[in-house]
Design an enzyme around this catalytic site. Structure first.
Site, mmCIF file in Angstrom:
data_model
loop_
_atom_site.group_PDB
_atom_site.id
_atom_site.type_symbol
_atom_site.label_atom_id
_atom_site.label_comp_id
_atom_site.label_asym_id
_atom_site.label_seq_id
_atom_site.Cartn_x
_atom_site.Cartn_y
_atom_site.Cartn_z
ATOM 1 N N SER A 1 0.844 -1.189 0.000
ATOM 2 C CA SER A 1 0.000 0.000 0.000
ATOM 3 C C SER A 1 0.876 1.233 0.000
ATOM 4 O O SER A 1 2.051 1.184 0.367
ATOM 5 C CB SER A 1 -0.903 0.008 1.234
ATOM 6 O OG SER A 1 -0.155 0.271 2.411
ATOM 7 N N ASP A 2 0.313 2.357 -0.424
ATOM 8 C CA ASP A 2 0.996 3.614 -0.170
ATOM 9 C C ASP A 2 0.701 4.011 1.267
ATOM 10 O O ASP A 2 -0.114 3.363 1.949
ATOM 11 C CB ASP A 2 0.561 4.694 -1.158
ATOM 12 C CG ASP A 2 1.641 5.749 -1.385
ATOM 13 O OD1 ASP A 2 2.472 5.943 -0.481
ATOM 14 O OD2 ASP A 2 1.650 6.380 -2.456
ATOM 15 N N PHE A 3 1.322 5.034 1.743
ATOM 16 C CA PHE A 3 1.266 5.417 3.154
ATOM 17 C C PHE A 3 -0.181 5.529 3.639
ATOM 18 O O PHE A 3 -0.898 6.456 3.273
ATOM 19 C CB PHE A 3 1.987 6.749 3.335
ATOM 20 C CG PHE A 3 2.305 7.116 4.748
ATOM 21 C CD1 PHE A 3 3.540 6.817 5.298
ATOM 22 C CD2 PHE A 3 1.378 7.768 5.545
ATOM 23 C CE1 PHE A 3 3.849 7.171 6.610
ATOM 24 C CE2 PHE A 3 1.661 8.123 6.846
ATOM 25 C CZ PHE A 3 2.906 7.821 7.382
#
Length: 725
Positions: free
Chosen positions: A267-269
């Protein structure tokens, strides 16, 4: 079907559901190394992380800034956790660690895959010496709206060039052996369609037709995976109403199903948590369920996977087999990196002294900076400037500035080593240089008496060099702009200096294409210098004074006005194309031409070149045949010249309307004065193919136009026909 690894399968059988969730959980580590008190031991923030590692509840950490602490953490993971599974350390190493190379967009202006591979390799050497196994790069988003701040992270607006450079960067980061001590796992991002966010506004929705997604936004990812990349990062945006982190069509259907990708998706942040904010998930637990089911294997920051996966499995909602497959992918990547056999690889503190800011890396940063520079305009041959005999005024907020030399996305910057423009110019001209330096204005605020001092310096000088543009925080993540202009206070400075009437060179610092005011457009010379990294000042001076002739080409189109965005060369032809003559009934604006101020592929040198007419070896080919496209390029000037010849293609009639032109090849030529070179490109039906409504890629029979030209608007095309057999 590929047989599963017996070692990984044995590990899976021994793991508790909590340990499995831990292998899917990564947290940030930046700053933890400073939380150790020699008298009392670790502070709570660090101690809780060490406890999580010992319990097998973390797969790794990102943005750790202490290789000794990383080694200590790995020792806990390997020797004190129940199963001894090693950690993986990641970081956002986008365009260098301590040796900063040009921002990716600027480096892409080189159109040079070999250069991009070499800077990625140098980055990998430094990053792995710093204790990093995995970089969240390269960004391969195709970006056609310059309002979007993250244009600066990618390769620009063209999918062919984007794919070429994606492959180069992946191979550079990873090297020849993923298990090597200096191999850095690549993570092409952001999957997918992030560059198409509406309004150029970061994190916004992207409404992309499936054909456009596959034709424009996915090819650089596919190229990167084919080159060996074993990870990718889900993008923040939704596409057609489905956020990427929860988009099973993207992460499982296309990525795993069609492409056979066996790496991991991260995932991104906090992007899995943001499924709730999107309105796609009811709560955090629902977000975790939908992300895991979509095929997002690892959660970055927030700990939601660790918190909710065990309960979701125990409730029966989430099948343990789905979790196992995600864990299997993570462990497979760790094994590919050699971490099970050598968990302390890239965690040797001694390498910090030998492998960071090597002389050859610094020299490469200077080379990359020179090759990234694009000469947009050079009336009456103002450039290169002579090294003696002329007084020069260096004016602008960036002349002596180190803080904005490196550009956005430098997680561990070394500002002190950045070379300013003043330093570069004085080094090039020597101790007796007749150079005056005046700041003139701040980046976004005026300076008391600044313009008056700049005007006085301009009057006293024979040549004026004005260094203006964007600050670092005006490009990058979260830095979308409504007006892609130079800040007004700097325009006021340029206007005042231009009114003096001296020959003027404009140096642009920027992470996107800009709308240029008249005082810039009317300058004798305009130079794109992007954010060039550690060797900025030296690289610019090399070009200003002719030690290196500019050879960069624009990977993005410069609009005439900001309101033209999104703006790109390879747009589809409309039913009412813009006309240069006649009534205003075409696809155009009332106020401005639809043509680019400076088109994709544009870039001048210090000599002049001519192109012969484009020729083909035959007027008709079959679908199993090929056509050879030829031209001759001649250096008609008096200096050595580096030319980047470009091949563009158009199909005249198609089942789905195609772009006016599309880049299909480039050739780099070094020509002495008066020298000519013949160039050839070979096209097959595969090169003519495009994505159809059924998501299949094939070439239509019919007439095609090709041209070899110095940019995306030049040259007269020649036609050939592809038969239906």
């Amino acid at each position: 079907m590929t047989a599963e690894d017996p070692y990984i399968e044995r590990l899976l059988k021994r793991m508790t559901i909590e340990e499995k969730a831990g292998q899917l959980t990564m947290n940030g580590a930046q700053g933890l190394g400073r939380l150790v008190n020699p008298d009392t031991g670790p502070e709570p923030g660090l101690q809780s992380t060490l406890d999580e590692i010992a319990q097998g509840r973390l797969t790794g950490l990102f943005n750790a800034d202490d290789v000794k602490l990383g080694h200590a953490m790995q020792k806990i993971a390997v020797e004190k956790s129940r199963l001894g599974i090693p950690l993986i350390f990641a970081a956002d190493i986008i365009h260098g660690l301590k040796t900063a190379f040009p921002v990716p967009l600027g480096e892409s202006a080189s159109f040079d895959a070999d250069l991009c591979s070499r800077t990625a390799r140098a980055t990998a050497i430094e990053a792995t010496a710093f204790g990093v196994h995995w970089t969240f790069a390269p960004a391969v988003d195709i970006a056609r709206d310059q309002r979007w701040g993250r244009v600066v992270e990618g390769a620009g607006e063209d999918p062919w060039l984007g794919s070429l450079l994606a492959v180069a960067r992946v191979r550079g980061f990873q090297g020849n052996d993923l298990r090597a001590n200096d191999s850095l796992l690549a993570c092409p991002k952001h999957f997918a369609g992030y560059g198409a966010v509406q309004g150029g506004m970061d994190y916004n929705t992207a409404d992309i037709p499936e054909t456009t997604l596959r034709e424009v936004h996915l090819p650089p990812f596919k190229a990167a995976f084919d080159a060996g990349a074993l990870s990718t990062m889900a993008s923040f945006n939704d596409t057609g109403g489905v956020p990427s982190t929860g988009n099973r069509h993207l992460l499982t259907g296309i990525l795993r199903g069609e492409w056979g990708f066996r790496g991991l998706v991260v995932s991104d942040f906090n992007s899995e948590k943001e499924l709730v904010e999107h309105g796609y998930a009811a709560d955090d637990a629902d977000a975790v369920y939908k992300a895991v089911m979509a095929g997002c294997d690892m959660s970055i920051q927030g700990g939601l996977y660790l918190k909710h996966i065990p309960a979701l499995v125990k409730s029966g909602r989430l099948k343990v087999a789905v979790v196992d497959e995600a864990v299997r992918r993570v462990l497979r990547v760790k094994k590919a990196l050699g971490l099970f056999e050598n968990p302390y690889r890239s965690l040797d503190p001694a390498r910090m002294a030998t492998d960071i800011r090597r002389p050859e890396a610094i020299a490469l940063a200077r080379e990359a900076g020179r090759k990234a520079i694009v000469l947009l305009k050079n009336d009456r041959g103002l450039l290169p400037l002579p090294k003696s005999g002329k007084s020069i005024a260096l004016i602008g907020p960036f002349v002596t500035d180190k803080n904005n030399a490196l550009g956005p996305w430098m997680v561990f910057p070394d500002m002190k080593s950045a070379v300013t423009l003043e330093q570069g110019v004085r080094a090039a001209l020597g101790a007796n240089a007749n150079v005056t330096v005046v700041q003139g204005s701040g980046i976004e605020r005026p300076l008391d008496g600044g313009i008056d001092a700049a005007v006085a310096a301009a009057r006293a000088a024979e040549v004026v060099v004005v260094y203006v543009g964007e600050a670092t925080n005006m490009s990058g993540e979260g830095a979308s702009r409504v007006d892609i202009t130079i800040p007004k206070v700097q325009i006021d400075l340029i206007d005042a200096v231009a009114a003096v009437g001296k020959p003027m060179v404009i140096l642009l610092k920027h992470g996107r294409a800009l709308e240029l005011p008249n005082s810039v457009k009317n300058a004798q010379a305009i130079v794109c210098t992007w954010f060039l990294g550690s060797e900025s000042g030296n690289a610019i001076a090399d070009v200003l004074f002719g030690d290196f002739a500019p050879q960069g080409r624009l990977p993005i189109s410069f609009p005439r006005r900001a309101g033209q965005q999104p703006f790109y060369y390879n747009h589809r032809v409309t039913g009412r194309p813009s006309l240069t003559e006649g009534p205003p009934i075409g696809a155009r604006y009332r106020e401005v031409s639809t043509s680019a101020l400076f088109p994709f592929g544009h870039g001048l040198g210090y000599s002049t070149v001519t192109y012969s007419a484009t020729e083909i070896d035959q007027p008709r080919i079959s679908k199993s045949g090929r056509v050879v496209v030829k031209a001759r390029v001649t250096n008609t000037g008096t200096r050595k010249h580096h030319e980047v010849a470009q091949l563009y293609l158009r199909i005249k009639v198609a089942e789905i309307v195609q772009p006016l032109r599309a880049l299909k090849g480039i050739r780099h030529l070094d020509l002495n004065p008066g020298e000519s070179a013949a160039i050839e490109f070979v096209l097959t039906a595969q090169d003519l193919a495009y994505v159809h409504a059924d998501a299949k890629t094939r070439a239509d029979a019919g007439e095609y136009e090709v041209v070899i030209a110095p940019d995306s608007t030049a040259g007269k095309p020649v036609s050939f026909v592809l038969s239906g057999t």
